[in-house]
Design a protein around this motif. Sequence first.
Motif, short mmCIF file in Angstrom:
data_model
loop_
_atom_site.label_atom_id
_atom_site.label_comp_id
_atom_site.label_asym_id
_atom_site.label_seq_id
_atom_site.Cartn_x
_atom_site.Cartn_y
_atom_site.Cartn_z
N GLN A 98 61.92 23.13 24.05
CA GLN A 98 61.66 24.55 23.90
C GLN A 98 62.62 25.16 24.95
O GLN A 98 62.67 24.73 26.27
CB GLN A 98 60.24 25.30 24.13
CG GLN A 98 59.23 25.17 23.40
CD GLN A 98 59.62 25.56 21.84
OE1 GLN A 98 60.03 27.04 21.92
NE2 GLN A 98 59.50 25.16 20.81
N VAL A 99 63.48 25.71 24.63
CA VAL A 99 64.44 26.60 25.65
C VAL A 99 64.39 28.19 25.33
O VAL A 99 64.16 28.42 24.04
CB VAL A 99 66.02 25.94 25.50
CG1 VAL A 99 66.15 24.50 25.71
CG2 VAL A 99 66.57 26.11 24.08
N THR A 100 65.11 28.98 26.12
CA THR A 100 65.05 30.31 25.93
C THR A 100 66.44 30.68 25.85
O THR A 100 67.31 30.65 26.94
CB THR A 100 64.30 30.99 27.17
OG1 THR A 100 62.87 30.51 27.28
CG2 THR A 100 64.20 32.35 26.84
N VAL A 101 66.85 31.64 24.87
CA VAL A 101 68.21 32.09 24.46
C VAL A 101 67.89 33.71 24.47
O VAL A 101 67.11 33.97 23.53
CB VAL A 101 68.72 31.45 23.60
CG1 VAL A 101 69.94 32.11 22.96
CG2 VAL A 101 68.89 29.87 23.31
N ALA A 102 68.57 34.46 25.32
CA ALA A 102 68.37 35.95 25.38
C ALA A 102 66.83 36.20 25.17
O ALA A 102 66.57 37.24 24.50
CB ALA A 102 69.20 36.33 24.13
N GLY A 103 66.12 35.26 26.09
CA GLY A 103 64.79 35.86 26.19
C GLY A 103 63.76 35.38 25.12
O GLY A 103 62.53 35.75 24.70
N ILE A 104 64.36 34.74 24.06
CA ILE A 104 63.81 34.18 22.84
C ILE A 104 63.40 32.75 23.00
O ILE A 104 64.22 32.00 23.06
CB ILE A 104 64.59 34.58 21.51
CG1 ILE A 104 65.12 35.85 21.59
CG2 ILE A 104 63.88 34.25 20.32
CD1 ILE A 104 66.20 36.16 20.38
N PRO A 105 62.24 32.37 22.50
CA PRO A 105 61.88 30.80 22.74
C PRO A 105 62.43 30.19 21.57
O PRO A 105 62.43 30.68 20.45
CB PRO A 105 60.35 30.90 22.65
CG PRO A 105 59.89 32.39 23.01
CD PRO A 105 60.92 33.23 22.54
#
Length: 158
Positions: A98-105
């Motif tokens: 899991q990574v966060t991109v623009a605050g999206i999981p």
Amino acid sequence: NEAGKFAEAKEKATLCLQGIEQKLSGEMSTFFKEEIAGWSRTSLDKNQAMGFSNITAVYEKGSYSVDVSLTGSSGSGGGLGGLIGGLAQSGLMGGGQQVTVAGIPSTLSPDGTLMVPLAKGSILMFESGDFNSADEAIEGMGDLINDFPVADINEKLN
């Protein structure tokens, strides 16, 4: 003749929906800028079929090439797009971290493919055959991912 009027009305409604889909697709493709973080866009394709719209762009920097695609359902029901988005959000798509991109999981798969689930069941994906692992992918295309207008696209979809 009621049936004839109904068929004509249905045809007009279909054309109207297609127009809206094309406009949305056109608006979405403006987010696929010609240059992002030193990456140059070498191609841009837009397709629509069976209620789905897909925008795919290829970005190149040095010897690396990354495919960025946005897939979404143009219908309000979500349909298959909603199902795929739900799977992506629950992390059932091939494991990965899991990574966060623009605050999206988001999910980064072991082969380095990044899947960002967006509003309305749409999915933004970053894929490249130039990287063999998640770590290589993040190092290689991290700047493209960070500078890509993910939040703007998500907001437009809402």
